[in-house]
Design a protein around this motif. Sequence first.
Motif, PDB file in Angstrom:
ATOM      1  N   GLU A   1      -7.909  -0.951   8.505  1.00 58.36           N
ATOM      2  CA  GLU A   1      -6.833  -0.626   9.453  1.00 58.36           C
ATOM      3  C   GLU A   1      -5.506  -0.451   8.720  1.00 58.36           C
ATOM      4  OE1 GLU A   1      -5.666   0.750  12.914  1.00 58.36           O
ATOM      5  OE2 GLU A   1      -7.701  -0.009  12.651  1.00 58.36           O
ATOM      6  N   ILE A   2      -5.246  -1.273   7.709  1.00 52.03           N
ATOM      7  CA  ILE A   2      -4.027  -1.127   6.902  1.00 52.03           C
ATOM      8  C   ILE A   2      -4.034   0.228   6.200  1.00 52.03           C
ATOM      9  CG2 ILE A   2      -2.860  -1.951   4.797  1.00 52.03           C
ATOM     10  CD1 ILE A   2      -2.168  -3.662   7.204  1.00 52.03           C
ATOM     11  N   LYS A   3      -5.161   0.594   5.603  1.00 48.94           N
ATOM     12  CA  LYS A   3      -5.245   1.887   4.911  1.00 48.94           C
ATOM     13  C   LYS A   3      -5.059   3.053   5.881  1.00 48.94           C
ATOM     14  CE  LYS A   3      -7.871   0.461   0.898  1.00 48.94           C
ATOM     15  NZ  LYS A   3      -6.839   0.570  -0.094  1.00 48.94           N
ATOM     16  N   ALA A   4      -5.635   2.940   7.069  1.00 46.46           N
ATOM     17  CA  ALA A   4      -5.460   3.991   8.078  1.00 46.46           C
ATOM     18  C   ALA A   4      -3.995   4.092   8.488  1.00 46.46           C
ATOM     19  CB  ALA A   4      -6.343   3.699   9.297  1.00 46.46           C
ATOM     20  N   ALA A   5      -3.344   2.959   8.644  1.00 50.10           N
ATOM     21  CA  ALA A   5      -1.926   2.955   9.012  1.00 50.10           C
ATOM     22  C   ALA A   5      -1.082   3.586   7.912  1.00 50.10           C
ATOM     23  CB  ALA A   5      -1.457   1.530   9.303  1.00 50.10           C
TER      24      ALA A   5
ATOM     25  N   ASN B   1      -2.042   5.800   5.714  1.00 53.55           N
ATOM     26  CA  ASN B   1      -2.289   7.244   5.740  1.00 53.55           C
ATOM     27  C   ASN B   1      -1.486   7.925   6.841  1.00 53.55           C
ATOM     28  OD1 ASN B   1      -4.052   7.167   3.574  1.00 53.55           O
ATOM     29  ND2 ASN B   1      -5.861   6.949   4.862  1.00 53.55           N
ATOM     30  N   ARG B   2      -1.453   7.321   8.007  1.00 57.20           N
ATOM     31  CA  ARG B   2      -0.704   7.904   9.130  1.00 57.20           C
ATOM     32  C   ARG B   2       0.798   7.856   8.863  1.00 57.20           C
ATOM     33  NH1 ARG B   2      -1.296  11.371  11.205  1.00 57.20           N
ATOM     34  NH2 ARG B   2      -0.346  10.892  13.193  1.00 57.20           N
ATOM     35  N   ILE B   3       1.282   6.789   8.252  1.00 52.89           N
ATOM     36  CA  ILE B   3       2.706   6.704   7.913  1.00 52.89           C
ATOM     37  C   ILE B   3       3.063   7.815   6.937  1.00 52.89           C
ATOM     38  CG2 ILE B   3       4.451   5.324   6.709  1.00 52.89           C
ATOM     39  CD1 ILE B   3       2.992   2.820   7.882  1.00 52.89           C
TER      40      ILE B   3
ATOM     41  N   GLU C   1       0.824  -1.214   0.000  1.00 51.05           N
ATOM     42  CA  GLU C   1       0.000   0.000   0.000  1.00 51.05           C
ATOM     43  C   GLU C   1       0.858   1.265   0.000  1.00 51.05           C
ATOM     44  OE1 GLU C   1      -3.311   0.277  -0.487  1.00 51.05           O
ATOM     45  OE2 GLU C   1      -3.301  -1.877  -0.772  1.00 51.05           O
ATOM     46  N   LEU C   2       1.985   1.244   0.693  1.00 48.91           N
ATOM     47  CA  LEU C   2       2.863   2.416   0.693  1.00 48.91           C
ATOM     48  C   LEU C   2       3.411   2.682  -0.706  1.00 48.91           C
ATOM     49  CD1 LEU C   2       4.793   1.929   4.047  1.00 48.91           C
ATOM     50  CD2 LEU C   2       3.237   3.815   3.481  1.00 48.91           C
TER      51      LEU C   2
ATOM     52  N   LEU D   1       2.534   3.963  15.104  1.00 47.21           N
ATOM     53  CA  LEU D   1       2.607   2.870  14.140  1.00 47.21           C
ATOM     54  C   LEU D   1       2.582   1.520  14.851  1.00 47.21           C
ATOM     55  CD1 LEU D   1       2.881   1.811  11.281  1.00 47.21           C
ATOM     56  CD2 LEU D   1       5.348   2.141  11.468  1.00 47.21           C
ATOM     57  N   GLN D   2       3.263   1.416  15.975  1.00 45.21           N
ATOM     58  CA  GLN D   2       3.257   0.163  16.734  1.00 45.21           C
ATOM     59  C   GLN D   2       1.843  -0.202  17.169  1.00 45.21           C
ATOM     60  OE1 GLN D   2       6.039   0.801  19.936  1.00 45.21           O
ATOM     61  NE2 GLN D   2       7.814   0.623  18.596  1.00 45.21           N
TER      62      GLN D   2
END
Length: 102
Positions: free
Chosen positions: A66-70, A72-74, A23-24, A83-84
């Motif tokens: 949750e992956i997409k939210a992570a 976005n935050r990254i 995703e990144l 991130l943890q």
Amino acid sequence: MIFPCEKAVWYHLPQIRADLAIELVKSGMTQSQAAKKLGVTPAAVSQYIHKKRGQQSQKSRPYRQEIKAAVNRICEEAANEELQVMVCKCCHILQKEDQTEV
């Protein structure tokens, strides 16, 4: 007996890293940038993208969200601690899904 955290290290964490890496890179990061954000090597990111690492199974909607939210935050430069927590949430979702499959 396999303990939940042991299963997380062997199965869930590689899956989460693979999904985050994919995703990144889709979001426009280079493999090197994604590797730096995830704390892995660029070679590992390449293997995640080419599906040589990380179990490639069907994912639930809550997990994908949750992956997409992570991601976005990254991309917004989230702190490592945040991130943890997000990775732990993903892992808990995968653990719950494992329990419902049994």
